[in-house]
Each structure stands twice: as C-alpha cells, then as structure tokens.
Design a protein around this motif. Structure first.
Motif, PDB file in Angstrom:
ATOM      1  N   ILE A  92       0.674  -1.266  -0.158  1.00  0.00           N
ATOM      2  CA  ILE A  92      -0.032  -0.072  -0.792  1.00  0.00           C
ATOM      3  C   ILE A  92       1.098   1.020  -0.062  1.00  0.00           C
ATOM      4  O   ILE A  92       1.679   1.233   0.653  1.00  0.00           O
ATOM      5  N   ASN A  93       0.566   3.114  -0.963  1.00  0.00           N
ATOM      6  CA  ASN A  93       1.314   3.258  -1.024  1.00  0.00           C
ATOM      7  C   ASN A  93       0.614   4.093  -0.489  1.00  0.00           C
ATOM      8  O   ASN A  93      -0.279   4.698  -0.924  1.00  0.00           O
ATOM      9  N   THR A  94       0.840   4.929   0.624  1.00  0.00           N
ATOM     10  CA  THR A  94       0.142   6.338   1.024  1.00  0.00           C
ATOM     11  C   THR A  94       0.174   7.625   0.357  1.00  0.00           C
ATOM     12  O   THR A  94      -0.599   8.448   1.280  1.00  0.00           O
ATOM     13  N   GLY A  95       0.785   7.487   0.159  1.00  0.00           N
ATOM     14  CA  GLY A  95       0.434   9.054  -1.039  1.00  0.00           C
ATOM     15  C   GLY A  95       1.959   9.470  -0.408  1.00  0.00           C
ATOM     16  O   GLY A  95       1.888  10.851  -0.720  1.00  0.00           O
ATOM     17  N   GLU A  96       2.552   9.292   0.563  1.00  0.00           N
ATOM     18  CA  GLU A  96       3.717  10.828   1.146  1.00  0.00           C
ATOM     19  C   GLU A  96       4.420  11.158  -0.274  1.00  0.00           C
ATOM     20  O   GLU A  96       4.865   9.793  -1.249  1.00  0.00           O
ATOM     21  N   ASN A  97       5.035  11.939  -0.629  1.00  0.00           N
ATOM     22  CA  ASN A  97       5.363  12.662  -1.292  1.00  0.00           C
ATOM     23  C   ASN A  97       5.325  12.063  -3.232  1.00  0.00           C
ATOM     24  O   ASN A  97       5.765  11.448  -4.094  1.00  0.00           O
ATOM     25  N   GLY A  98       3.915  12.490  -3.195  1.00  0.00           N
ATOM     26  CA  GLY A  98       2.232  11.902  -4.437  1.00  0.00           C
ATOM     27  C   GLY A  98       2.040  13.499  -4.907  1.00  0.00           C
ATOM     28  O   GLY A  98       2.219  14.483  -3.567  1.00  0.00           O
ATOM     29  N   TYR A  99       2.079  13.923  -6.248  1.00  0.00           N
ATOM     30  CA  TYR A  99       1.569  14.899  -6.619  1.00  0.00           C
ATOM     31  C   TYR A  99       1.027  14.668  -7.328  1.00  0.00           C
ATOM     32  O   TYR A  99       0.977  13.115  -8.627  1.00  0.00           O
ATOM     33  N   ALA A 100       0.071  15.707  -8.222  1.00  0.00           N
ATOM     34  CA  ALA A 100      -1.226  15.524  -8.632  1.00  0.00           C
ATOM     35  C   ALA A 100      -1.191  16.412  -9.270  1.00  0.00           C
ATOM     36  O   ALA A 100      -0.797  17.412  -8.661  1.00  0.00           O
ATOM     37  N   LEU A 101      -1.307  16.807 -10.601  1.00  0.00           N
ATOM     38  CA  LEU A 101      -2.077  17.666 -11.589  1.00  0.00           C
ATOM     39  C   LEU A 101      -3.635  17.457 -11.975  1.00  0.00           C
ATOM     40  O   LEU A 101      -3.987  17.008 -12.540  1.00  0.00           O
ATOM     41  N   TYR A 102      -3.944  19.170 -11.641  1.00  0.00           N
ATOM     42  CA  TYR A 102      -5.194  18.062 -11.784  1.00  0.00           C
ATOM     43  C   TYR A 102      -5.761  20.312 -12.606  1.00  0.00           C
ATOM     44  O   TYR A 102      -5.382  20.912 -12.391  1.00  0.00           O
ATOM     45  N   GLY A 103      -6.648  20.209 -13.461  1.00  0.00           N
ATOM     46  CA  GLY A 103      -7.478  21.364 -13.996  1.00  0.00           C
ATOM     47  C   GLY A 103      -9.253  21.297 -13.155  1.00  0.00           C
ATOM     48  O   GLY A 103      -9.900  20.299 -12.540  1.00  0.00           O
ATOM     49  N   PHE A 104      -9.034  22.631 -13.407  1.00  0.00           N
ATOM     50  CA  PHE A 104     -11.440  23.076 -12.956  1.00  0.00           C
ATOM     51  C   PHE A 104     -11.457  24.192 -14.248  1.00  0.00           C
ATOM     52  O   PHE A 104     -10.744  24.873 -14.728  1.00  0.00           O
ATOM     53  N   ASP A 105     -12.495  23.295 -13.583  1.00  0.00           N
ATOM     54  CA  ASP A 105     -13.645  24.414 -14.539  1.00  0.00           C
ATOM     55  C   ASP A 105     -14.247  25.041 -13.788  1.00  0.00           C
ATOM     56  O   ASP A 105     -15.187  24.660 -12.666  1.00  0.00           O
ATOM     57  N   THR A 106     -14.355  26.641 -13.281  1.00  0.00           N
ATOM     58  CA  THR A 106     -15.142  26.596 -12.673  1.00  0.00           C
ATOM     59  C   THR A 106     -15.912  28.350 -13.602  1.00  0.00           C
ATOM     60  O   THR A 106     -15.312  28.739 -14.841  1.00  0.00           O
ATOM     61  N   ILE A 107     -16.944  28.791 -13.195  1.00  0.00           N
ATOM     62  CA  ILE A 107     -17.199  30.320 -13.768  1.00  0.00           C
ATOM     63  C   ILE A 107     -17.809  31.370 -12.268  1.00  0.00           C
ATOM     64  O   ILE A 107     -17.461  30.663 -11.619  1.00  0.00           O
ATOM     65  N   LEU A 108     -17.867  32.540 -13.397  1.00  0.00           N
ATOM     66  CA  LEU A 108     -17.698  33.154 -12.365  1.00  0.00           C
ATOM     67  C   LEU A 108     -18.977  34.361 -12.976  1.00  0.00           C
ATOM     68  O   LEU A 108     -19.442  34.519 -13.749  1.00  0.00           O
ATOM     69  N   ASP A 109     -20.057  34.627 -11.811  1.00  0.00           N
ATOM     70  CA  ASP A 109     -21.114  35.699 -11.753  1.00  0.00           C
ATOM     71  C   ASP A 109     -20.983  36.636 -11.279  1.00  0.00           C
ATOM     72  O   ASP A 109     -19.866  37.182 -10.848  1.00  0.00           O
ATOM     73  N   ARG A 110     -21.794  37.824 -12.248  1.00  0.00           N
ATOM     74  CA  ARG A 110     -22.378  39.231 -12.423  1.00  0.00           C
ATOM     75  C   ARG A 110     -21.214  39.428 -10.512  1.00  0.00           C
ATOM     76  O   ARG A 110     -20.929  40.304 -10.365  1.00  0.00           O
ATOM     77  N   ASP A 111     -21.525  39.006  -9.591  1.00  0.00           N
ATOM     78  CA  ASP A 111     -21.449  39.106  -8.032  1.00  0.00           C
ATOM     79  C   ASP A 111     -19.852  38.390  -8.006  1.00  0.00           C
ATOM     80  O   ASP A 111     -19.208  39.033  -6.648  1.00  0.00           O
ATOM     81  N   LEU A 112     -19.268  38.855  -8.544  1.00  0.00           N
ATOM     82  CA  LEU A 112     -17.548  38.036  -8.650  1.00  0.00           C
ATOM     83  C   LEU A 112     -17.035  36.863  -7.727  1.00  0.00           C
ATOM     84  O   LEU A 112     -16.565  36.065  -6.944  1.00  0.00           O
ATOM     85  N   ASP A 113     -18.720  35.777  -7.641  1.00  0.00           N
ATOM     86  CA  ASP A 113     -18.466  34.581  -7.264  1.00  0.00           C
ATOM     87  C   ASP A 113     -17.907  33.870  -7.913  1.00  0.00           C
ATOM     88  O   ASP A 113     -18.832  33.333  -9.719  1.00  0.00           O
ATOM     89  N   VAL A 114     -17.083  32.534  -7.779  1.00  0.00           N
ATOM     90  CA  VAL A 114     -16.632  31.174  -8.339  1.00  0.00           C
ATOM     91  C   VAL A 114     -17.934  30.413  -8.134  1.00  0.00           C
ATOM     92  O   VAL A 114     -18.050  30.160  -6.515  1.00  0.00           O
ATOM     93  N   TRP A 115     -18.895  29.371  -9.061  1.00  0.00           N
ATOM     94  CA  TRP A 115     -18.942  28.127  -8.854  1.00  0.00           C
ATOM     95  C   TRP A 115     -18.252  27.866  -9.743  1.00  0.00           C
ATOM     96  O   TRP A 115     -17.664  27.194 -10.500  1.00  0.00           O
ATOM     97  N   TYR A 116     -18.017  26.244  -9.064  1.00  0.00           N
ATOM     98  CA  TYR A 116     -16.832  25.151  -9.770  1.00  0.00           C
ATOM     99  C   TYR A 116     -17.915  24.695 -10.164  1.00  0.00           C
ATOM    100  O   TYR A 116     -18.784  24.042  -9.614  1.00  0.00           O
ATOM    101  N   ILE A 117     -17.103  23.913 -11.192  1.00  0.00           N
ATOM    102  CA  ILE A 117     -17.884  23.111 -12.048  1.00  0.00           C
ATOM    103  C   ILE A 117     -17.671  22.107 -11.943  1.00  0.00           C
ATOM    104  O   ILE A 117     -18.156  20.701 -12.228  1.00  0.00           O
ATOM    105  N   GLU A 118     -15.924  21.301 -12.424  1.00  0.00           N
ATOM    106  CA  GLU A 118     -16.132  20.145 -11.937  1.00  0.00           C
ATOM    107  C   GLU A 118     -14.222  19.860 -12.149  1.00  0.00           C
ATOM    108  O   GLU A 118     -13.435  21.295 -12.360  1.00  0.00           O
TER     109      GLU A 118
END
Length: 137
Positions: free
Chosen positions: A32-58
């Motif tokens: 079992i690898n517990t993830g010590e010294n692990g790295y991940a690269l993710y991208g995010f889709d978000t939208i910004l509304d007129r109040d400058l609130d960020v909404w997470y999509i995926e």
C-alpha cells in the motif's frame, strides 16, 4: 481580483482534500502506497457570476495536456518547470534531514500552498449569497 483568487484557492484546497485518497493511496504488488511524496495535477472548470462569485463545475486530471495549441504548450512548460523545481527542493530537504519539516519552501515559482496534510486554505469571512437569492440574467 483577490476576492476571486481567494475563492479559487479554497476550491483547489477542498478538491485536494476530497481526492487525496483516490489520488495518492494505491496498491502495487500487495504493497500500500500512502501517498507520501505524491503529486497530482488537476485542472478545474469554474464560472464567475456578476457578483464575482466563483462557481465550481468540475475537476479533471491532466488539464488540457494533450492539446498542442501554442499558448498551452508555453503555459504547460512554465507550469511544469515550476513544479519540478518544487519537487527538487522537497527531495533535497528530505535527503538532508528526513525528519525535518518541509515547509516553508524557498522557491514556489509563483505557486501558493493551499493544502498540506491537516491544513487547508480557508477564505475567512466570506459568505456566498445563495444562488436562489441572486439576480437572474
């Protein structure tokens, strides 16, 4: 701008927390690898509304890495060079003293730490207006 950045940092930290077991805990050859010294690269889709609130999509793994548009190649090169520098600094610290705290890092190359073990960035004092109370387009 800082308001939007703070929301994005919190989204990234929360996503890292949610995916930590999936991204870093693996089994290989009955070990079992517990993830010590692990790295991940993710991208995010978000939208910004007129109040400058960020909404997470995926979130998705390997954010557009397969696309070879000129601007993406340059962006990914800069992104990965910074990440490699951070990984190199962490490895050097671990080799020098395996029991020492890795933080703070000296060369973040424009990155910010938003998640580390039991600590996660939190945008304090910010409360989003519920979507059902916002003005419609």
């Amino acid at each position: 701008v800082q308001h939007v950045r703070n929301q994005l940092k919190e989204i990234i930290a929360q996503t890292a927390e949610c995916f930590k077991d999936v991204s870093f805990n693996t089994t290989y050859r009955d070990s079992i690898n517990t993830g010590e010294n692990g790295y991940a690269l993710y991208g995010f889709d978000t939208i910004l509304d007129r109040d400058l609130d960020v909404w997470y999509i995926e979130a998705q793994g390997g954010p557009g890495m397969e696309e070879e548009f000129d601007f993406r190649v340059e962006m990914h090169r800069d992104l990965l060079q910074g990440m490699i520098g951070i990984v190199d600094e962490i490895q050097s610290k671990q080799v020098a003293d395996p029991s020492a705290n890795l933080l703070p890092l000296e060369n973040l190359a424009g990155w910010e730490i938003v998640y580390a073990g039991d600590w996660m960035y939190e945008y304090k004092g910010y409360e989003r207006v519920p979507s059902n109370q916002k003005k419609r387009c």
